[in-house]
Scaffold this motif. Structure first.
Motif, PDB file in Angstrom:
ATOM      1  N   LEU A  47     -66.326  81.207  36.985  1.00 35.55           N
ATOM      2  CA  LEU A  47     -65.072  80.537  37.008  1.00 35.55           C
ATOM      3  C   LEU A  47     -63.874  81.135  37.076  1.00 35.55           C
ATOM      4  O   LEU A  47     -62.887  80.611  37.450  1.00 35.55           O
ATOM      5  N   GLY A  48     -63.849  82.315  36.398  1.00 33.48           N
ATOM      6  CA  GLY A  48     -62.706  83.105  36.309  1.00 33.48           C
ATOM      7  C   GLY A  48     -62.188  83.317  37.833  1.00 33.48           C
ATOM      8  O   GLY A  48     -60.939  83.452  38.179  1.00 33.48           O
ATOM      9  N   ARG A  49     -63.174  83.800  38.663  1.00 27.33           N
ATOM     10  CA  ARG A  49     -62.888  83.921  40.206  1.00 27.33           C
ATOM     11  C   ARG A  49     -62.210  82.717  40.844  1.00 27.33           C
ATOM     12  O   ARG A  49     -61.462  83.003  41.807  1.00 27.33           O
ATOM     13  N   GLU A  50     -62.674  81.760  40.477  1.00 28.18           N
ATOM     14  CA  GLU A  50     -62.082  80.731  41.072  1.00 28.18           C
ATOM     15  C   GLU A  50     -60.756  80.163  40.336  1.00 28.18           C
ATOM     16  O   GLU A  50     -59.810  79.673  41.229  1.00 28.18           O
ATOM     17  N   ALA A  51     -60.920  80.290  39.140  1.00 25.17           N
ATOM     18  CA  ALA A  51     -59.568  79.677  38.495  1.00 25.17           C
ATOM     19  C   ALA A  51     -58.460  80.717  38.574  1.00 25.17           C
ATOM     20  O   ALA A  51     -57.341  80.348  38.579  1.00 25.17           O
ATOM     21  N   GLY A  52     -58.628  81.784  38.514  1.00 24.93           N
ATOM     22  CA  GLY A  52     -57.572  82.968  38.502  1.00 24.93           C
ATOM     23  C   GLY A  52     -56.569  83.061  39.567  1.00 24.93           C
ATOM     24  O   GLY A  52     -55.337  82.985  39.157  1.00 24.93           O
ATOM     25  N   PRO A  53     -57.031  82.759  40.830  1.00 25.70           N
ATOM     26  CA  PRO A  53     -55.947  82.737  41.905  1.00 25.70           C
ATOM     27  C   PRO A  53     -55.092  81.519  41.572  1.00 25.70           C
ATOM     28  O   PRO A  53     -53.871  81.570  42.280  1.00 25.70           O
ATOM     29  N   VAL A  54     -55.787  80.400  41.385  1.00 22.10           N
ATOM     30  CA  VAL A  54     -54.773  79.188  41.368  1.00 22.10           C
ATOM     31  C   VAL A  54     -53.975  79.197  40.079  1.00 22.10           C
ATOM     32  O   VAL A  54     -52.569  79.176  40.611  1.00 22.10           O
ATOM     33  N   LEU A  55     -54.410  79.798  39.015  1.00 13.44           N
ATOM     34  CA  LEU A  55     -53.657  79.727  37.948  1.00 13.44           C
ATOM     35  C   LEU A  55     -52.454  80.765  38.039  1.00 13.44           C
ATOM     36  O   LEU A  55     -51.249  80.725  37.653  1.00 13.44           O
ATOM     37  N   SER A  56     -52.625  82.001  38.757  1.00 11.54           N
ATOM     38  CA  SER A  56     -51.582  83.004  39.224  1.00 11.54           C
ATOM     39  C   SER A  56     -50.655  82.581  40.078  1.00 11.54           C
ATOM     40  O   SER A  56     -49.412  83.127  40.218  1.00 11.54           O
ATOM     41  N   GLU A  63     -50.437  76.988  39.682  1.00  8.65           N
ATOM     42  CA  GLU A  63     -50.927  75.841  39.995  1.00  8.65           C
ATOM     43  C   GLU A  63     -51.877  75.302  38.933  1.00  8.65           C
ATOM     44  O   GLU A  63     -52.282  76.041  38.020  1.00  8.65           O
ATOM     45  N   SER A  64     -52.382  73.908  38.749  1.00  9.69           N
ATOM     46  CA  SER A  64     -53.119  73.706  38.080  1.00  9.69           C
ATOM     47  C   SER A  64     -54.459  73.678  38.635  1.00  9.69           C
ATOM     48  O   SER A  64     -54.609  73.488  39.793  1.00  9.69           O
ATOM     49  N   PHE A  65     -55.574  74.156  37.770  1.00  8.26           N
ATOM     50  CA  PHE A  65     -57.073  74.364  38.384  1.00  8.26           C
ATOM     51  C   PHE A  65     -57.665  73.278  37.631  1.00  8.26           C
ATOM     52  O   PHE A  65     -57.581  72.875  36.512  1.00  8.26           O
ATOM     53  N   LYS A  66     -58.423  72.659  38.397  1.00  9.48           N
ATOM     54  CA  LYS A  66     -59.500  71.562  38.222  1.00  9.48           C
ATOM     55  C   LYS A  66     -60.827  71.756  38.560  1.00  9.48           C
ATOM     56  O   LYS A  66     -61.057  72.320  39.718  1.00  9.48           O
ATOM     57  N   ALA A  67     -61.938  71.599  37.747  1.00  6.80           N
ATOM     58  CA  ALA A  67     -63.296  71.714  38.149  1.00  6.80           C
ATOM     59  C   ALA A  67     -64.246  70.868  37.217  1.00  6.80           C
ATOM     60  O   ALA A  67     -63.687  70.531  36.234  1.00  6.80           O
ATOM     61  N   GLU A  68     -65.436  70.916  37.680  1.00  2.54           N
ATOM     62  CA  GLU A  68     -66.482  70.253  36.944  1.00  2.54           C
ATOM     63  C   GLU A  68     -67.630  71.375  36.808  1.00  2.54           C
ATOM     64  O   GLU A  68     -67.874  72.003  37.594  1.00  2.54           O
ATOM     65  N   THR A  69     -67.878  71.720  35.537  1.00  5.45           N
ATOM     66  CA  THR A  69     -68.908  72.867  35.246  1.00  5.45           C
ATOM     67  C   THR A  69     -69.528  72.547  33.833  1.00  5.45           C
ATOM     68  O   THR A  69     -69.302  71.751  33.239  1.00  5.45           O
ATOM     69  N   ARG A  70     -70.566  73.429  34.021  1.00  4.74           N
ATOM     70  CA  ARG A  70     -71.347  73.429  32.786  1.00  4.74           C
ATOM     71  C   ARG A  70     -71.270  74.449  31.859  1.00  4.74           C
ATOM     72  O   ARG A  70     -70.785  75.656  32.001  1.00  4.74           O
ATOM     73  N   LEU A  71     -70.835  73.892  30.502  1.00  2.44           N
ATOM     74  CA  LEU A  71     -70.495  74.725  29.542  1.00  2.44           C
ATOM     75  C   LEU A  71     -71.380  74.687  28.411  1.00  2.44           C
ATOM     76  O   LEU A  71     -72.592  73.830  28.323  1.00  2.44           O
TER      77      LEU A  71
END
Length: 188
Positions: A72-81, A84-92
């Motif tokens: 999730l960090g690899r997915e969100a990191g570039p967007v947040l840096s 921009e807003s990051f959006k996803a559906e994931t299992r926690l």
């Protein structure tokens, strides 16, 4: 008449923000340096914790594994840096180890300094997912029944063919898929 916006007193602004924070119907979480720094009570409860035992923990406790956390960090990191807003559906993961589906939205608190922390909005969508999966399963079952039927079957709404099985098309001597979206007038 003064058209300039009125400044809200700092104390009143803090009370209003706190009311929003505590009465939100979604989990609100602030993370910094991979730690859970601040959250509303609903967020902690969603994961099976009391707020006082939730805060200060490593963000890893929310994930099935270190790999899931990193993914999730690899997915969100570039967007947040990029600010921009990051959006996803994931299992926690809940405290008891059970997994649940969440819709997450994240934004760097300071887009110019994304490492200063991130705001996460977390919504439990487990029940929504169950309903969607059940509907998809029933749809697949009905498709199998329709396709295997020994008689021709067509589904028509407002005098337009929505779907029919191959047997119906063969009975009329038509090419596969040729009736979908057509008016029933094409048969006359």
């Amino acid at each position: 008449m003064n058209s300039a916006p009125t400044m809200i007193a700092p104390k009143k602004a803090m009370l209003e923000l706190n009311a929003i924070f505590e009465n939100a119907t979604v989990g609100i979480l602030f993370t910094h340096n991979r730690k859970l720094m601040q959250a509303n009570r609903l967020c902690a409860e969603m994961f099976g914790y009391r707020l006082d035992e939730f805060l200060g923990q490593s963000a890893l406790i929310l994930y099935e594994s270190a790999e899931a956390y990193s993914a999730l960090g690899r997915e969100a990191g570039p967007v947040l840096s990029r600010g921009e807003s990051f959006k996803a559906e994931t299992r926690l993961k809940r405290r008891d180890g059970s997994l649940f589906w969440c819709r997450v939205s994240a934004k760097a608190i300071d887009p110019e300094h994304p490492r200063d922390g991130t705001l996460w909005i977390i919504e439990d969508i487990t029940e929504d997912r169950r309903i969607i999966e059940a509907l998809e399963s029933r749809t697949r079952e009905l498709s199998v029944i329709l396709d295997a039927a020994l008689i021709g079957i067509a589904l028509v709404r407002n005098r337009v063919f929505l779907r029919c099985n191959r047997r119906f098309e063969k009975f009329l001597g038509l090419a596969e898929g040729s009736l979908e979206g057509q008016s029933v007038r094409c048969l006359y």
